[in-house]
Each structure stands twice: as C-alpha cells, then as structure tokens.
Design an enzyme around this catalytic site. Structure first.
Site, short mmCIF file in Angstrom:
data_model
loop_
_atom_site.label_atom_id
_atom_site.label_comp_id
_atom_site.label_asym_id
_atom_site.label_seq_id
_atom_site.Cartn_x
_atom_site.Cartn_y
_atom_site.Cartn_z
N CYS A 136 9.62 1.37 3.65
CA CYS A 136 10.57 0.34 4.06
C CYS A 136 11.96 0.93 4.20
CB CYS A 136 10.57 -0.83 3.08
SG CYS A 136 11.08 -0.37 1.43
N PHE A 157 0.81 -1.22 0.00
CA PHE A 157 0.00 0.00 0.00
C PHE A 157 0.84 1.26 0.00
CE2 PHE A 157 0.84 -0.23 4.57
CZ PHE A 157 1.02 1.11 4.90
N SER A 212 5.10 -7.85 4.41
CA SER A 212 5.67 -8.12 5.73
C SER A 212 6.55 -9.36 5.66
CB SER A 212 4.55 -8.35 6.74
OG SER A 212 3.95 -9.59 6.51
N GLU A 230 9.10 -3.37 13.80
CA GLU A 230 8.84 -2.37 12.76
C GLU A 230 7.49 -1.73 13.07
OE1 GLU A 230 9.07 -2.05 7.96
OE2 GLU A 230 7.91 -3.73 8.74
#
Lengths: 494, 494, 494, 494
Positions: free
Chosen positions: D283, D151, D228, D390
């Site tokens: 990321c 996304f 993920s 994270e």
C-alpha cells in the site's frame, strides 16, 4: 595478597586504576572482607570522562531506536541473572534477599521505561508559528553525565538514571559506593555484553575525589547524587557554579499517619515492612508514625511493638532464615551502628519511652556483624532529636496528633519531605493529605510510597536539591536540552 | 523636588519603600531625568516576600480555571493600552516604537499561553500501577517566586515568567530594572485592576540588594534572572546552596551564517534588522556574521555595509522619523556607550577592518543622548576580542569560513550559545545546522530566532544557567513540583 | 405578518434562505409564538457549505495563534452579554435562569480551552527516526465540519465543537435546533463582530433536510450531533459510508448510587438538583437512583420525595420566582409532555409506586405552558420500561440494590452509559465504581458529572457513537489529521 | 490426503474449526500447494469471540506493566526466529527475503512501542477542576477487538494493532489472509509460548464470513482492516451502524515527485526500490512518478527505464539470486496477474507509451509462478485509467508537470491519498509539499514514506476510513475509552 580487587570500567575495558590506594569492602553481617575498592585518582577519573566525551560524538547521532536496543538486552540479562546479583547485593549490603530482589525489580522497570525513548524523546512541531514559518522543539542529548551511588541501593539507584541517560544519547559514568561496589561490578559484567560502543558507559570506584573530579571537568554536563543532605548541598552549589545540571537526593524522615478509621490489622503489617526493610536504611523507609486520636495512638503503640518483636534479625544469607517472612539484616557498618546506638541514647535522654529496645542483640555466628534489633520509641514529641534526625536504622518513633491537621503540621514542620503516607479508607482525608502534606511522594495505605518506574521519583524540601525528579518520563527533561528552531524558506518559483 | 518617584507594589498597594535612597531614571535619547527609582532595603523587600507567602496559602487552592481569569483580563487591558506602554518603554529605554510594539506582542502571547493552564497543568494518572493500586502525578505550585528584570526588555522578559508563575498557583515578585523601571510601573497599574488577591503579585524596585534579599529569604522558592553571565553564575550558586530553583539567562553573541545559495537580497535586509534592532541591545541580537566561501563573503561585506548606512539613528520619539522603516535609537547609558566605543577601539587595534564607523554621530537636538551609529568590522578572526565579547551595541563583526563545518566550529567554540541562524534554501545544510550548532535557539532564514511564546525560550553554554527554559509549556515544570501519589484502599464488603 | 424570522448566516452575511417554509418557535412556558424558523432547502445548505469550503483554503494557512484571536474576543463578548443570551435561552427553551447561566459558563470555558490551540495543536518531531532521517507528525485541519444542535443546550453543545473546529483551522457550520433557534441567533450576532473571515463560520436553520444535506455533500469532512440514539445511528452509518468523521451523542439514563456511608443531607440536595435541573431534559440529568441496602433505600425514598416537593414549578421568567433556589420550568413541547405523561402511566401499570405525582399541575397565567411537576417512582425494578427508557422529563425512578456490585450490574446492564455517580466517602467504593461502572462520565459525590471543558465529554454504549469525545484536548484529534512526514536530504559538500 | 492444514488458535489452544471447508494455499513462485486454509463458520468464530470476551474480564484488571511482559518476550522470540518466519513469508507470499526481513523489523518495532504502555496509557489528573473537586481522565480498555489481515504484509500489518490492543488491556482476534495464512501460524506458535492467559489472543482463518461474524457479534468492540477501498467502506458502514470502532485502510496510488534540483542518481535508485519492492504489492509502493519540468521528465524517463531493466525477476528463494541486490518475486496469484496484464493492455489502448514491457517474462523452473517483469509507461496523463487505478503490481506510470503546484494538483485530484514523496534538496519545496500534498504519509527524498512504528501510520481520502491512525502512540486512543471522573468528598472533622 589475594583479596579480590574491584575494577573500573573505562572505554569498554576493565582496568585497575593507576596509582590508587585501596580500602576494604566488608560483609556487614559477618565482618568478612569481601574485596578491595580502589580510590581512583583525578587522572583516572578524567580518563573515563574523556572516553565518555569522545563516545558522545558518535553516540548522539545513533538513532534513538538503536540506542535502546542494548537496554532491551540488558534488562533481559539482568533478569536472567537476578539471583546472582541479588545475592551479591545481600552479601555486601546486608539487606534481605526479598529486599534485594525487590530492588532488582525496579532495575528492570527503569530499563523498560527508557526503552520507550523513541516515542518519549520526540519533540514538538508547530506548523505556522507565523505566516510561512514553523517552530520546532528538538530534545537533544547534552554530553557526559555522571552519578554518585549510595550504599543502600547499589543496583536500583544507578538505574534511576543510567538507562535514561544512555537512551537519550548521552554518555554516562557511575561512581559506585566504595562500601558496596560489588553489585555494580556484577551488573557491569552484563552491561559489557550488550554491545554499547566503548565509552558510552563507564564505571569508576573511589571516594569523594571522584565526585570532585566529576564536578571539576568541563565536559561533564550533569551530576546526579543520592546521599546526605549536606553533600547534596555541596554538589548543588558546585554544579550551579560550573553551569552543570544536578539532581541531588538527600536525607529523609518519612511519616506514616494512621487515622481512626484505618484497617488496623493491615496497617500494622504494612508499617512493620515499611520501617524495618533494609534495616531502615532506605530513603523511603518510614521511621515516624503519627497516630491521630488517643485510641488510635494506644492501639498502634501496642500492636506495632508486638509486631516488631516478630521481626527476625539475622544474617540474611543464613539458610535457616530463608523461609521466614520478615528478616532484617545488619546495618552497613560499625560506624553506622555506633551512630544509631547514640541516637537511641539521645531518645532516652530526651524523655521518650523506649518501648522496644533493639540494642545488645546477639546474632550467633555473626559476632562481627553490625546488628541492631527493632527499636521503638513512644511518647515522642516533634521537638525531639530522634524525630528531627534521620537515624537510618531500625528505630521508629511514634507520635500522637489530635487531628489530621495537626499530623500534617508535624510533617510540614520537618526539614525533610521525601515520603509520607496516610492510612485511611476515607476519600476526604486522603485527598487532603495528598494535597497538603509536604513530601514529594505520598502514600495512601502504602507504607513505602516509592513510585514504580513509570512515574517520577523525588522528594521536597531538604530531601531533594533538583528541579527535575528521577525516573519515569520526567527525567527525560534532565537528560535533554530543548533546542528551539524557527524555520522558514523564501519562496521559490513554481 | 517634584520629580516623579517610582513606587513599589506590595500586598495590593502602591507604596514608597521606607528608608530607601533614590537614583535617577534617564531618557537615553535626551539625557532628561524622567523619574527616580527607590533602592529598596532588605526590610522593604522582605515585606513583599512575606505578603506573597501569605497570599500563597489561599491562592494555591483557587482552582486553576479561576486563577487564569485575571490573566485574560490583563492581556486585554495591555492590548488596549499598548501604545501608552510602548511609548513609555521607548522613552526610558530608547528602542524604536516598532520594536517596543513587537515587545508588547510577546507580552500578550505569554499571557495567552498561561491562560491555557487548566489543560497544561494537568498531571498524570496511572490506573493499576500494581494490582489494586493507582499512581498519580500532581503538578502543584511551590510558593513565592521572584524575577530580576533586565533593562533591555522591561516588559517582555517579566512576562516570560509572571503569567506562568501565577497561573500555576504560585505568587510572584518582580524586581524591575533600576534603569528602566517605568514600563513595569505602567503595566502594574493594569495588573492592579484585574482582581488578583493582594500579595499574589508584587513589584519592588532597587539594585542588587533586592536580588540578594530574594536569595536570602527562606520562603522564596525560586529566582529567575536575565542579566550578565557573571551575575547568572552568582545567582545560580546562591540559589543552589539555598535549595531554591533558578533560571539565569546570561550573555550572548549570536551568529548569522550565510551559505552561498542563500537569497542574498532577503538575507541582507533580514541581517540589518537583526543586528540593529534595539541598537543591538538584545540577547537575541545578531552581532557576528559568518559568510561561507569567498564570493559570499565579498558580497555580504559590501551589501551589508551599504544597507547599514541606510539605518537612521535618531531619537525614536522624534516625529520626523515616525514613518521610517529602520530607525535606531541610543544605547542605554553613557557608561554603555563608553564601553562600546572602547570595544571599537579594541577592534581597530586587533587588526580588524572598520568598514563602517558609527562613532562621532551627532543627533541634532539630542546632544546628551547616547547615540552610536551602525558600525561594521570586516576581516575579523575568531580569536579577536570583538568576536569573543558581547558588545551589546550596534557593532557587527563579519567573519569568513570556507565551509559550513568551519562556520559551525566558530559558533561551537564560542563561550555563548544563545541564538544562531543559517541562511540557506538547502534542507541538508539547514538540518545539519539545526542539529550541530550549539545554541539554544536556531533560526533558518530568520535573523532573530526568538521563539514565539508557544515554544520555550533559552540558550546553551554560558548563555543559560538553568535546566528548564522560559516560556511555553516547558516553564510549567519550573513552577510546579511533581508530587507522586501511590494509592490503594483495602477491600470493603459488598 | 410581523413575526420575527430567524435567519441563516452564510459567508459572513445574514440571509433569509430562499424557497424555504417556516415553522413556529414557541415559548414553552406560555405557548407564545416567539419567531419562525426557516426550513432551509438543500440548495441553501449547499451554499453555506461551498462558502465554508472556499474559506477553508485561506483559513487553514492562517497561523494558529491568529486563528484563536477571534475566540478571545468572542469569549469576552459573550461574557459581557451573558444576561441577554441567558434570557433568550430561558424564554425559548424553558430552563431556569441559573441553569441558563450555568450553560453559558461552559460556553466561555470551551472558548478558552480552544484559545490554547497554539500549544495544543503542536505535532511531534522525531529526530533520527533512522540515520540522517527525521520523522514528523503534523496535526493539520481537514476542511468543512458541521454540527447538529439539540434543543436542550442550544448554547453549550455547539461550543463543545465550534471553537475547536475553528481554532484548528477548519471551517464550521451549525444547524440550530428548529425548536430553539433564537439563542444561536443572538450568539451569532457576536460571532459576526469578531472578525472571522466570511465563510469560516456558518449558521443554517431547518429540519433533518439540513442534516441530510451535510452528509451528502462531498466537501463536508465531519458531522457532530447531539440527539437521540436512533438518529445517532443513522448519522454514524451515513458518515461512515461517505468516509466522513462523526461524533454522535445519544440518549442517556444516568444512575445515582447511594452507599450507606454517604452524607445523606448533602446527597439529597445534590440529587434534587441533578434530577430536576432543566426539567430533567439534559443528557447528564440523573433519572435513576439506586440505594444500596434496605436502610439507605428507605431513607432515600422518604427524604427524596420530601425534598422534591419543595421544587417550584413555574415560568422561569416570572419575577415572583427570581429569588427562589430551585425553580423548574416546563418541558419543551406539548408532544414531549404527552410522552412523559404516557410514561408515567406506563410506570403505574408496571407496578411501580408513584410516590410523587407531578401530573395535573397548574401554573397560573401559563395555561398553555407544558408543565409537569416533580414525579417520583419507588419500588422500581430494572426490567421496567420506566427504568429502561429515557423519559427526558422530571420523572425519577428509585431502585434498591443489596450491594455495590449489584448496583453496578444494574448500570452495566442498561443500554445507555452516559453518566453515573456514586455517593460515598469511602475510597474503596469510589475506585471500584470509577473503574467498573460502564458510563463515560463518572461522578463521586457529584450528581451531574458533566466535566469542565478542560477535560473531554462523552458517553459509552448507546449514549455515544464516536471514537473521540467532545471538548478538552481530546477533540483536537477529531478536528485534525495526523500527517506523518519522513524526511531526509542527501549530503552536500562542506 | 496429507497436505498440512492451517489451524485456528482459540482460548489458548490450536484447533481445527469444526464443519469448515478448506482452500489451497499456493506458493506464488511455483504454484506448489503449501497447505490448506479452513473457512471457519460463524459458530467457530463466535467461539473465539466468546473466549476473548471471557478473557477480557480478568485481563483488563492485570496491571499494565504486567500486561506488556509477554510482549517483551514475544519481540525477542520473533527476533530470534526471524529467519524462519521470513522464509515462510517469502514462500507463501512471494516477496524477496530482504523485503520479508524488512517487514519483520516493523513487527519488532511495534511490539517495542506497545511495551511502553505503562507510561503511554496514563490518563490525566486535574487537581481543582473546581473548589475541592478534581477531574480525571482514565484511559481504559473496551473489550474484544479484531483485525482482518491482508495478503501482502501477513506479519507486519497485524502488528500495527495486536501489541497495542493487548497492552492496553483488550483482547484480540486476528483473521489471517486466506491466501497467506502460514506466516501467522508460525508467529502464533511464538505467541503461544509467552504466557498470555487463554483467550487474550485468538487466530481464526477463513474468508469474509469471518469478517461478517466479527461485525455481527455484540461483544466485538472494534474492527481493523487493511484491504480494498470498497471493503473498507462496507466495514466502516457496518461497524458504525453497530456502534463499533473501526479503522479501515484501503487502496493507494502513491506519487513520487521529482524536482529539477533533486540528486538524480540517488533518486533513481530510490525510486526503483520503491516501485518494485514486493512486486509493487504494498500500500506504500510508489506507482506514479511525476517529473517537474521537461528536462527532469526526459532524464527520469530514460534513467528509470534503464534502472528498471536491472531488476531481477525470480523465485526469491532460488539460491542463485541470494546475493543480488534487487530481486523481485511473483505477484500473489493468477488472478492478480491477469488483472495486471489487463491494465497494461488498457494503458496501451489509452495511448500511453509502454517504455518497458514486463509481460511474457519467463522464470526458468517456475513456469507455474505468477511473474511479471518491471513495466513502465511514459506519456501518461492524469485522466488515464492506469493512473487512476491501483494496479498492485510492478507497473509504473510516469507523468510530467510544469510546476510543483501542478504536481501537487495531480496528487490532490486523485481519489487515493496514502503516501506521496518529493525529491528535492530545497526546503521551500519540501515544506510546501508536506503541507499541501493530500496524502497521509509524506516522504522527502524517501520513496516509501512508511513511518517507523514510533509514529502513526495511515492515509487520507479513499485510502483510509478511520479517525485514528494505526501504530505509534496515536493508536492508543483507538484501543482505550476516555472515562472522565469528577470527584469530591464532603468535609470530615479534623
């Protein structure tokens, strides 16, 4: 007087070079004067070089990914305006419109390859060349490069160099052919629109004074030339003496070898296109056919002459020939025509058989044009002048060899080594020919083995004075200097 | 008379060249005559070239994986006999044994890189250059290559070229230095053992007649030279004229720039090694120090002179100095010594401060040796002859610059551009120096930035007349011709 | 009892793994027990991995040029002792001595390619990825790699990986085949002599417990395997789950396509070598012949059976067969023989014609050997099990196709895609086959298209579970991680 | 009801997938429903795969130079419509307009790199792999590739793959994020205009059923995913089991190491941009700062909190913030916000100091938006969950290290290894960090070390399940199979 005057493009502006004389630009189909080319003086040329040298100081530091953006835009603009450029090219040079469009295709291709420079210009990094020491190879631009364009490919040949020179961070000046300067005028209109900083690209017009000025100026780092072999030699020598880089592509006499097993119908059609395109005025044109074996020789002689007769010699802009598949225009000038006629005479005197005579051909309405029809000699021997000389016109010589070895020997004994092709379906013959024929560009069942822009372009022997070929990734070596770094830092605390 | 005579190695045999005169080879430490070098005639040289040309016709077709096998063996033999070669080298050239061993290390390295040729010489294959057409780039050998070796690296410099030339399928001839021919004699003994076909490698001895003969012979495809800049220029010019490839490495004046943040203790030690190794007779020797800022300048002047005093000038084969860390031998000849003394005189007259005077140094037992001790000038300005000239001896000039920009300008205004180094821990300064200093080889905290063989070697400006550098994968371009193939087959049934 | 015990090599020492059971190693020609292989426990394997992990921390920082020095020495030692190793290999595996020597050749080659790592492992340097910013790609080692060796190439297959893993800076552990562990014992003797730091190379013996332990250990970064397709699948799955790299080479059924124009005498000889070498137990062995056209099919069937009869099935160490050109040894075990006999039965039941029956063959003096003679089925259809299954023995099936298209379809419909070859002199057919046949390795007039080490090695479809092939420069990607650096320094004064 | 419905693009046509359910697409700044995403069924996905598989059979044979032409056009169309796409992206994803435009820049860049494929996809040609035998490496496409988009970068991430897959001759299907499908809808409008043959590109929408269908279909040759780490692991495992290629990029926790010598003003500004861009949802976002030394730690804590306060949290399409330099939008969803708030709570409970609290922030007029303000924890220890996890939001943790070694250890002990940066001017520290910090992408004075498209992109450890990285020339290996050819022809007469 109102004849259009060709201009120089210096430091981002169109200018008339001061104090220059002018010569006429002629339509070789009609003799009409299309424009006048200035003969730029050394002072005018030096101004362009100085502008390019100044531009280099900032251009070299522009990231390569930004340097290629104008080339993307240029490729698109040229594509969008292909027809206008092709017609200009045909008008001043005389080649057919399909030939002009094929030339433009290579222009786009070369832009596209150079657009890959952010990847292609990357150097090397050796971690640990010794303990705690690293090595690097940085591929850096050098400064001002120049090129001297020929009359026969006024669009394509400059683009073997221009996009690469600029993308790598150099600045670049073209000397257009004084006989066909208009195509580069039009192209420069588009270059002018793509946002290159002033001085990164320059265009100067004139005669060999321009070339001499390039070679005399200390800021010029390299010269590329496509021209005759004697001029190549001079350029090479002068550049070497001045410690400049050079690439000088010269004359050619390209051989087509037909093996007995070749597919004859395809071969003949392919040969005709190869021999008469641009009226034989291309460095990759074929002008010598070698048939292997008696039967092959007989067939080729007969069929090639037959097919040659079908070529239509005409003003390529004549609407009447627009739909024809194989149209051939004039040669470039009265002088060129006279030389070719002279060579035909020589061939007759040498004892070759004039199997098809292109002399005396009349193109109605083009009485001042420089036309010669397809001309074929058979019974040609390797020693003859018509075989040894680059005629640069629609004159084809046919020789016979008993074996492929003999055919290769004919090629290898020739002074030139630009292109050479074999027609065969046999993998053994093809490999042997690829490895042994001494020509820089080899075709297998391809009459004009001019490589696409994704590969290098260049000849051997007297056809090329250069270590590094044009086009493709090869030419990046020409436009960059390997700077080798050995680096370490002494240990710090922590 | 019984003095040993140096021989040529032609077509796999040791020969005395016919009709040649001879000159003496001298031990520069003692003046002793070690041997006599023949001055080969053009006829003798042509014989070597013809043998190499004949050998090429089969060698080129030997698979590359087999061509490198003798190089594996050669690397091993040379390694196994390193000490013998190093002592020969020291005896005839005068450099210290550690320097001779360091030279041999590069010899092995270059062999090893060339052994990778089965991977490195691979060309390109483009499937689908157009519909049903493929493109290929074949990297093929050209023929006979030659090289002209300098006196200062009689082992290493030939190996920048030899292994690559042979591995790529060419044949190769070396002209050894007439002053130091013995090292190559010994090395050739080992080459003779590794099973190269006769003619693949040749060795000729003599003076510039040999070089001229190389350039005059039509079968010689290229010449590599390491020598003075004027000789480079001549070689470049003649080769270009004859359409031969050339690489000509010339003079140098390598600068060491010290930044205020540099680690001074490490820097001084590094500078001393860099300046006095081989008595300053290497093209990568540093001979000009530029200190940035007053404080740096003061410190460097003081510390560098102090450390220079510790250098031991001696016959490098004298057992008494065997364990010493920094031994410096003589310069190569009485003529070289006279030139250096003259340059020292010039420096004094120009107004530089002679901070350390190496003249008049006596080496007991070596009264006929050509010794000069470490010599340092301070207060040197960029205009002075001692800064502009390559002195090629143990004479160091120290200059001051206010900023890194000024230091770079001093380097860039110099005619030569071989090596240049910066001493700093700061990444910003290092990057700026790497990109802007005009030298082919850049060091960061490395006084002698001579790259390992896994990377190219070469300078810029008057230090190099060549498009393509030596060593590493770069030189493969020099020893191969890109042959470009465009290939298709017409469809068959089935 | 005094049977020789195979040892592990861990952390630079030869050891007997603690607490392990042992199984027999048999000479497949005679049934003689040659030695005993330990079945190492997980604890024993983990000790080897920990030693390798520890060694990595220093080995990775050793400059690459030093890392390859032991490989040079190893290549030489193995070459000097080729005959000893080849005999060991033949004794425990059963292939002929010429086949064993051919295997050793690839061992040397792979060492040599890996010796080129100082050039090949260089990363990239992009000057100016943006203004004042540079980019780098560093190719760095990852840690401990392992490989699981097959019985059929106990020397060559490990060397598709070992030299590359070590040269790039990783450490490496081999699990030898429990059936043929002796060859790697001997090779490790030489590895032990070349001065690798302890732990850089390790050897463990055992069964699948070893493999499972490799895959379970967090410090193992990658696993390479040559084995059956089902094992490949398991290894791939487990490695992926554990985020380890893997290369798993599996089964094969390699097709030879004969076109009508092929040179039949050469073809038949080439086919026989290809089919019966190593008794058909190689992943590149051909075991399916496809003849195009009725006439070709008839000829091939007849001639191939004739020629197959001439193969001598024997103990390859029997002095009586030393001078014979085509000797075939036993298959690896009684179990393998039983499977092959079962497949022959299946073929008969499927309706194929057993044109040559290798069953029931007796080799005098080798009654306990696992021999099967050359066996040929004709009238084979693509659906049959003898075509679909990898038999891994000297059993050849011959199929017919009407066109090249049909022959390619037979290949492409098969589950495996390791090698495939075409016999033709025609460039059109060759190109079509190269592009369209779905096999990783393609031969043109080459029965065993196993590439030399200068090129990659690997299959397609069920023959390979891997993105990256073995050997050549390709495998460097497997053994290195691209680390990408984006670097700048903020401006400083001066 | 009239809410816009997102469509699939299959075989060159826009379609509503049959039988699918729908879920809402929300503007995360306002909670407004923008559209509805279909949840494509396996049947709908299989239809797209079958179309892609069919298209492959012709697309693979289109010359690479033609395959890239649509990418040139696409790059231009996207550039010309950048603002429209950027606004769509901001509206559905919530990142600021400058961030959306920066994302688009990478889109163009990746197209441009892939346009270089006619040069980059060339294979290798080894003349003389043995006597009269040549070797070739052909880099050929494999078939249908797919990718699963995240996304947070709905435009950029697909373009790490799409242009390369298509340029190399594969066909390609994207599964857009079900939360942010609109950007790819708009981009596909342009893809639809560039003349790709139907089926070469496909777009499907949905949830993990789509991904599972990709992995189950035998014609899918590879899957790329950015998601993920647990999902990466599943994809890797399933693909390996099915012998498909995969690249799976997972979670990250990127560290910024500040050395005492760093330029603090520049550093702080750089850190803020790095940490809060895309509200920390990238990321490559930095979310852990490691300050080396007490003084550095004190300064960084104080200054970073100060600067963080200046970040404007707002609806990025609010005209009132158009001119602001640092605007931060919402996180993607209520669920994401809840997770982040939970993690903040965790940090407090673990004993870290909440130096800046972004909770409870109200954005007037955006009461349904998912906003969290900049949040900073100090006194964080490596063991804490807020350091190990994270968080994917604007939450930054600051740690202290005594030395660079300790800072590197903190990074290397972390499960993730995507990016890591150091702030220093010192070349020694920079080199040490580049070599030793275990992260795939390293920055030196660059907070977000996401490489330009001219270099590869990818992480290490749990951040990447893949042998081959995305982007740049590296990814060509992923999208091509090396087919190795060994070729010879038997001699013919003549």
């Amino acid at each position: 007087m109102s004849t259009k005057r060709v201009k120089n493009y210096v430091n981002g502006e169109w200018i008339d070079p001061e104090n220059s004389g002018y010569i006429d630009v002629e339509n070789p189909s009609t003799g009409e004067v299309l424009a006048q080319t200035p003969l730029s003086t050394p002072a005018a040329v030096n101004r362009a070089i100085d502008a390019a040298a100044a531009a280099f100081e900032t251009w070299r530091h522009v990231p390569v990914a930004r340097r290629v953006q104008p080339l993307y835009d240029l490729a698109r603009l040229l594509r969008d305006n292909e027809e206008r450029i092709a017609r200009t090219l045909t008008e001043e040079m005389g080649k057919s419109l399909p030939d002009a469009r094929a030339e433009m295709k290579r222009v786009f291709e070369n832009c596209e390859v150079a657009c890959g420079m952010p990847v292609l210009q990357q150097g090397d990094k050796l971690v640990g060349s010794s303990y705690d020491i690293d090595g690097e190879v940085l591929k850096l631009p050098l400064g001002v490069f120049t090129m001297i364009a020929p009359f026969n490919f006024p669009a394509m040949v400059p683009f073997w160099f221009l996009p690469y020179a600029i993308a790598t961070g150099n600045t670049f000046i073209i000397k257009a052919s004084k006989q066909v300067p208009l195509t580069m005028q039009v192209i420069t209109e588009y270059i002018d629109q793509v946002g290159l900083p002033p001085g990164v690209f320059g265009l100067v017009n004139g005669d060999r004074v321009v070339a001499d000025t390039f070679m005399a100026h200390p800021k010029v780092k390299g010269v590329s030339l496509v021209g005759s072999t004697p001029v190549c030699r001079q350029v090479a020598e002068k550049c070497a003496q001045a410690n400049k880089r050079f690439q000088a592509m010269g004359g050619a006499k390209n051989h087509l070898v037909a093996m007995p097993d070749a597919k004859i119908d395809d071969v003949i059609r392919n040969m005709v296109t190869s021999c008469y395109g641009c009226a034989g005025q291309r460095c990759m044109a074929s002008s010598a056919i070698v048939a292997v074996g008696d039967a092959t020789y007989e067939t080729i002689c007969r069929r090639f002459v037959e097919e040659s007769r079908k070529v239509i010699t005409a003003n390529p802009l004549d609407p009447a020939v627009a739909g024809e598949s194989m149209v051939m225009g004039p040669v470039i000038s009265a002088k060129a025509k006279a030389f070719i006629l002279d060579m035909i005479e020589t061939g007759i005197n040498e004892g070759a058989t004039l199997a098809l005579d292109g002399r005396g051909l009349a193109v109605p309405g083009c009485e001042k044009g420089h036309f010669i029809g397809p001309t074929v000699f058979t019974d040609v021997k390797p020693g003859m002048q018509i075989h040894q000389t680059e005629i640069f016109g629609p004159v084809v010589v046919i020789l016979k060899a008993d074996t492929l070895d003999e055919a290769i020997r004919i090629i290898n004994d020739h002074q030139y080594g630009n292109g050479a092709s074999i027609y065969t379906q046999n993998g053994y013959y093809a490999r042997k020919f690829k490895l042994e024929a001494e020509a820089g560009m080899i075709g297998v069942n391809i009459g004009i083995p001019a490589p696409v822009a994704y590969l290098p372009f260049g000849g051997m022997k007297a056809s090329q004075f250069a270590d590094i070929k044009a086009q493709g990734k090869a030419i990046i070596e020409f436009y960059t200097e390997d700077k080798i770094v050995t680096e370490r830092y002494w240990p710090e605390e922590g």
